[in-house]
Design a protein around this motif. Structure first.
Motif, PDB file in Angstrom:
ATOM      1  N   ILE A 124       0.616  -1.106  -0.039  1.00 46.85           N
ATOM      2  CA  ILE A 124      -0.080   0.018   0.217  1.00 46.85           C
ATOM      3  C   ILE A 124       0.804   1.245  -0.137  1.00 46.85           C
ATOM      4  N   PHE A 125       1.813   1.286   0.798  1.00 42.67           N
ATOM      5  CA  PHE A 125       2.638   2.540   0.861  1.00 42.67           C
ATOM      6  C   PHE A 125       3.241   2.850  -0.431  1.00 42.67           C
ATOM      7  N   PRO A 126       4.109   2.084  -1.100  1.00 41.82           N
ATOM      8  CA  PRO A 126       4.623   2.492  -2.382  1.00 41.82           C
ATOM      9  C   PRO A 126       3.408   2.682  -3.350  1.00 41.82           C
ATOM     10  N   CYS A 127       2.475   2.243  -3.217  1.00 42.19           N
ATOM     11  CA  CYS A 127       1.456   2.629  -4.316  1.00 42.19           C
ATOM     12  C   CYS A 127       0.895   4.047  -3.929  1.00 42.19           C
ATOM     13  N   MET A 128       0.651   4.397  -2.493  1.00 41.32           N
ATOM     14  CA  MET A 128       0.347   5.791  -2.158  1.00 41.32           C
ATOM     15  C   MET A 128       1.269   6.676  -2.808  1.00 41.32           C
ATOM     16  N   ILE A 129       2.546   6.303  -2.649  1.00 42.72           N
ATOM     17  CA  ILE A 129       3.546   7.255  -2.896  1.00 42.72           C
ATOM     18  C   ILE A 129       3.648   7.462  -4.712  1.00 42.72           C
ATOM     19  N   GLY A 130       3.202   6.474  -5.299  1.00 43.25           N
ATOM     20  CA  GLY A 130       3.026   6.666  -6.792  1.00 43.25           C
ATOM     21  C   GLY A 130       1.885   7.369  -7.088  1.00 43.25           C
ATOM     22  N   LEU A 131       0.881   7.266  -6.264  1.00 41.26           N
ATOM     23  CA  LEU A 131      -0.409   7.714  -6.531  1.00 41.26           C
ATOM     24  C   LEU A 131      -0.117   9.173  -6.441  1.00 41.26           C
ATOM     25  N   GLY A 132       0.299   9.781  -5.296  1.00 43.88           N
ATOM     26  CA  GLY A 132       0.928  11.110  -5.201  1.00 43.88           C
ATOM     27  C   GLY A 132       1.546  11.726  -6.142  1.00 43.88           C
ATOM     28  N   GLY A 133       2.839  10.980  -6.322  1.00 46.26           N
ATOM     29  CA  GLY A 133       3.828  11.331  -7.418  1.00 46.26           C
ATOM     30  C   GLY A 133       3.441  11.260  -8.758  1.00 46.26           C
ATOM     31  N   GLN A 134       2.530  10.553  -9.086  1.00 45.17           N
ATOM     32  CA  GLN A 134       1.844  10.629 -10.556  1.00 45.17           C
ATOM     33  C   GLN A 134       0.884  11.564 -10.713  1.00 45.17           C
TER      34      GLN A 134
END
Length: 189
Positions: free
Chosen positions: A119-129
């Protein structure tokens, strides 16, 4: 009571049902283990594609490996969160290891690893993208968004990935929580 021989006096043979019940926590344990295994299947399918993408880039940048297939795909460089998400097999392995003897401690490690590596990497990617998605939404023709095979914008593919991956990880954590509740020792007052 033996299955052969005379039936006990005063019974018609239907009184076994009260003795043949399986405790609710055992039924829940079997049910949640099965559901979790089904969630691990699409997780591994997505994981294989991510390993191919990140692995090909790793081999290309560090070892000079070249493949005509991956060059034709024209994929953008991997983001740091992709490398972390590639470790999301760890919670699956931990959860499967806990199933054998209902090892609650290992299941707790799997639960937290699901958050850290899933979940954490997906949330980072979600915000970064998000800025890239906003740029693409405002000007589809003139945006500098990386594309897949020069045609389809990668930001759309990433948001489809986030939608699927977050659901898989979220439901896996939900069922791991319920499985740990079924395995937890009964507290008597």
């Amino acid at each position: 009571m033996s299955s052969r021989g005379v039936r006990a006096a005063g019974t018609d043979g239907t009184d076994f049902q009260n003795r043949q019940r399986i405790a609710q926590h055992y039924q829940e344990s079997v049910q949640y283990k099965s559901i979790l295994k089904w969630f691990f299947v699409p997780h591994f399918l997505i994981l294989v594609f991510m390993w191919l993408k990140v692995g090909s880039e790793f081999l290309r940048s560090n070892f000079g490996w070249k493949s005509a297939f991956f060059e034709r795909l024209d994929m953008p460089s991997a983001y740091p969160w992709e490398y972390v998400w590639c470790l999301s097999f760890v919670p699956v392995v931990l959860a499967l290891a806990s199933f054998q003897r209902n090892k609650l401690k290992i299941l707790h490690y799997a639960y937290y690893a699901e958050f850290i590596f899933g979940i954490f990497p997906c949330m980072i990617g979600l915000g970064g993208q998000l800025p890239e998605l906003m740029e693409y939404a405002q000007d589809m023709e003139g945006s500098n968004t990386p594309t897949f095979k020069g045609i389809f914008p990668m930001v759309i593919i990433w948001y489809i990935f986030f939608a699927v991956a977050l659901q898989i990880h979220g439901f896996s954590m939900y069922f791991m929580h319920h499985l740990s509740s079924a395995w937890a020792p009964v507290k008597r007052d």
